[in-house]
Design a protein around this motif. Structure first.
Motif, short mmCIF file in Angstrom:
data_model
loop_
_atom_site.label_atom_id
_atom_site.label_comp_id
_atom_site.label_asym_id
_atom_site.label_seq_id
_atom_site.Cartn_x
_atom_site.Cartn_y
_atom_site.Cartn_z
N MET A 34 1.07 -18.96 -21.36
CA MET A 34 1.49 -17.72 -20.72
C MET A 34 0.29 -17.07 -20.03
SD MET A 34 1.92 -15.23 -24.03
CE MET A 34 0.57 -15.01 -25.18
N ALA A 35 0.54 -16.14 -19.14
CA ALA A 35 -0.53 -15.46 -18.41
C ALA A 35 -1.33 -14.58 -19.36
CB ALA A 35 0.08 -14.62 -17.30
N ASN A 36 -2.63 -14.43 -19.07
CA ASN A 36 -3.48 -13.61 -19.94
C ASN A 36 -3.43 -12.14 -19.53
OD1 ASN A 36 -5.16 -13.35 -17.68
ND2 ASN A 36 -6.49 -15.03 -18.32
N PHE A 37 -4.17 -11.33 -20.28
CA PHE A 37 -4.13 -9.88 -20.08
C PHE A 37 -4.57 -9.50 -18.67
CE2 PHE A 37 -6.55 -5.88 -20.09
CZ PHE A 37 -5.56 -4.99 -20.48
N ASN A 38 -5.67 -10.06 -18.19
CA ASN A 38 -6.18 -9.71 -16.86
C ASN A 38 -5.20 -10.07 -15.76
OD1 ASN A 38 -8.61 -8.61 -17.75
ND2 ASN A 38 -9.66 -10.58 -17.76
N THR A 39 -4.54 -11.20 -15.90
CA THR A 39 -3.54 -11.61 -14.90
C THR A 39 -2.39 -10.62 -14.87
OG1 THR A 39 -4.10 -13.94 -15.20
CG2 THR A 39 -1.98 -13.44 -14.15
N HIS A 40 -1.86 -10.28 -16.03
CA HIS A 40 -0.77 -9.30 -16.09
C HIS A 40 -1.20 -7.96 -15.50
CE1 HIS A 40 2.07 -11.72 -18.21
NE2 HIS A 40 1.34 -11.84 -19.30
N LEU A 41 -2.39 -7.52 -15.85
CA LEU A 41 -2.87 -6.22 -15.38
C LEU A 41 -3.04 -6.21 -13.87
CD1 LEU A 41 -4.02 -3.38 -16.08
CD2 LEU A 41 -6.27 -4.47 -16.24
N ASN A 42 -3.72 -7.22 -13.33
CA ASN A 42 -4.03 -7.25 -11.90
C ASN A 42 -2.78 -7.44 -11.04
OD1 ASN A 42 -6.80 -6.95 -12.31
ND2 ASN A 42 -7.11 -9.13 -12.57
N VAL A 43 -1.90 -8.35 -11.45
CA VAL A 43 -0.69 -8.60 -10.65
C VAL A 43 0.24 -7.38 -10.70
CG1 VAL A 43 1.36 -10.03 -10.39
CG2 VAL A 43 -0.84 -11.09 -10.93
N ALA A 44 0.40 -6.80 -11.88
CA ALA A 44 1.26 -5.61 -11.99
C ALA A 44 0.70 -4.46 -11.15
CB ALA A 44 1.38 -5.18 -13.45
N PHE A 45 -0.61 -4.31 -11.15
CA PHE A 45 -1.23 -3.25 -10.35
C PHE A 45 -1.02 -3.50 -8.85
CE2 PHE A 45 -4.94 -1.68 -7.97
CZ PHE A 45 -4.82 -0.32 -8.21
N MET A 46 -1.21 -4.73 -8.41
CA MET A 46 -1.04 -5.04 -6.98
C MET A 46 0.41 -4.85 -6.54
SD MET A 46 -3.56 -8.28 -6.20
CE MET A 46 -2.92 -9.31 -7.52
N VAL A 47 1.35 -5.32 -7.35
CA VAL A 47 2.77 -5.19 -6.98
C VAL A 47 3.20 -3.73 -6.98
CG1 VAL A 47 5.12 -5.74 -7.68
CG2 VAL A 47 3.36 -7.50 -7.77
N SER A 48 2.87 -3.01 -8.05
CA SER A 48 3.27 -1.61 -8.13
C SER A 48 2.57 -0.77 -7.07
CB SER A 48 2.99 -1.04 -9.52
OG SER A 48 1.60 -1.09 -9.83
N GLY A 49 1.30 -1.09 -6.78
CA GLY A 49 0.59 -0.36 -5.74
C GLY A 49 1.21 -0.55 -4.37
N THR A 50 1.58 -1.80 -4.05
CA THR A 50 2.20 -2.10 -2.75
C THR A 50 3.55 -1.40 -2.61
OG1 THR A 50 1.09 -4.26 -2.68
CG2 THR A 50 2.99 -3.93 -1.22
N LEU A 51 4.37 -1.50 -3.64
CA LEU A 51 5.69 -0.87 -3.58
C LEU A 51 5.59 0.65 -3.58
CD1 LEU A 51 7.71 -3.18 -6.01
CD2 LEU A 51 7.75 -3.16 -3.50
N SER A 52 4.64 1.19 -4.34
CA SER A 52 4.46 2.64 -4.36
C SER A 52 4.04 3.16 -3.00
CB SER A 52 3.41 3.03 -5.41
OG SER A 52 3.82 2.68 -6.69
N LEU A 53 3.13 2.45 -2.35
CA LEU A 53 2.71 2.84 -0.99
C LEU A 53 3.88 2.79 -0.02
CD1 LEU A 53 -0.79 1.16 -0.53
CD2 LEU A 53 -0.27 3.61 -0.37
N THR A 54 4.75 1.80 -0.20
CA THR A 54 5.91 1.67 0.69
C THR A 54 6.84 2.87 0.58
OG1 THR A 54 5.81 -0.75 0.52
CG2 THR A 54 7.87 0.21 1.31
N VAL A 55 7.22 3.22 -0.65
CA VAL A 55 8.15 4.34 -0.82
C VAL A 55 7.45 5.68 -0.50
CG1 VAL A 55 9.61 3.13 -2.46
CG2 VAL A 55 7.69 4.47 -3.31
N TYR A 56 6.13 5.73 -0.69
CA TYR A 56 5.39 6.94 -0.34
C TYR A 56 5.36 7.14 1.18
CZ TYR A 56 1.40 10.02 0.50
OH TYR A 56 0.60 11.04 0.96
N LYS A 57 5.05 6.08 1.91
CA LYS A 57 5.03 6.18 3.37
C LYS A 57 6.42 6.43 3.95
CE LYS A 57 1.98 5.76 5.73
NZ LYS A 57 1.05 6.78 6.28
#
Length: 241
Positions: A1-24
């Motif tokens: 399974m994916a490790n802690f850093n992978t989960h953290l980084n991917v979740a941050f990138m996905v949530s950041g991209t989607l958050s910017l989309t709905v914010y804009k």
């Protein structure tokens, strides 16, 4: 399974991209954008709460224990002496960090019912209800908060399933199918309880149709298109067209 850093980084990138989309698109404000990024990232760590030695559970219980002890001290600060407050602080922290932590880890099994789609749906819907009914936040914001938490958890479960495939040999590992699950027969009574709670939350949840109407409003996506490209690039693209 994916490790802690992978989960953290991917979740941050996905949530950041989607958050910017709905914010804009003008669907959330500045503070809502930051909260959505944080919730999506936290959601990306939530399914590993059932792992006794995982970084999220240790970090989560450390923070919870600190907040619990701090709350005890703040509540009794005017009634107790300094030594009594120090003893209360240590006792409160120790109780949460060691006693409750031990009970929690004893009752949970890694990749058990917590590591499932319906359990994460309960957390997402619960946050939506808390935001709307408890904190009296706007309907659209409340739904986005719950959806980002749930979405981050789905990123986590999807990563675990992806990592269960041995790409070099193109075969499934033993962990395949244990991450993104909806039911396990050996935990049938737990799943009966989970789906019962989920049904109650769906019934009590804020109205979903107005949220869909707001998100699908063309003016939001027109605003997004206008802010999609840098000014110079947009001018060049318009001129070229």
């Amino acid at each position: 399974m994916a490790n802690f850093n992978t989960h953290l980084n991917v979740a941050f990138m996905v949530s950041g991209t989607l958050s910017l989309t709905v914010y804009k698109a003008g669907l959330i404000d500045d503070s809502g954008f930051l909260v959505c990024v944080a919730l999506g990232t936290i959601g990306g760590l939530l399914p590993d709460l059932d792992s006794d030695n995982s970084t999220p559970i240790k970090l989560g219980f450390n923070i919870t224990s600190f907040v619990f002890a701090f709350g005890l001290v703040m509540h009794w600060r005017s009634d107790l002496s300094l030594l009594a407050l120090i003893a209360l602080w240590l006792a409160g922290y120790g109780f949460m960090r060691y006693v409750i932590f031990h009970i929690f880890t004893t009752m949970t099994v890694h990749r058990g019912v917590i590591h499932s789609v319906p359990y994460m749906a309960i957390l997402g819907l619960g946050l939506t209800c808390l935001s709307y009914y408890g904190l009296h936040l706007p309907l659209t914001t409340s739904w986005f908060y719950g959806l980002f938490l749930f979405g981050g958890a789905m990123v986590h479960l999807a990563l675990d399933e992806i990592y269960s495939v041995n790409l070099t040999g193109m075969r499934l590992k033993r962990s395949a199918g244990t991450a993104m699950k909806f039911y396990q027969h050996k935990d049938k009574w737990w799943y009966l309880l989970i789906y019962g709670v989920l049904a109650l939350l769906i019934y009590a949840a804020p109205p979903f149709a107005p949220f869909v109407d707001d998100v699908s409003d063309p003016t939001h996506w027109q605003q997004l298109r206008q802010g999609l490209l840098p000014t110079l690039l947009e001018t060049w693209w318009t001129h070229k067209g």
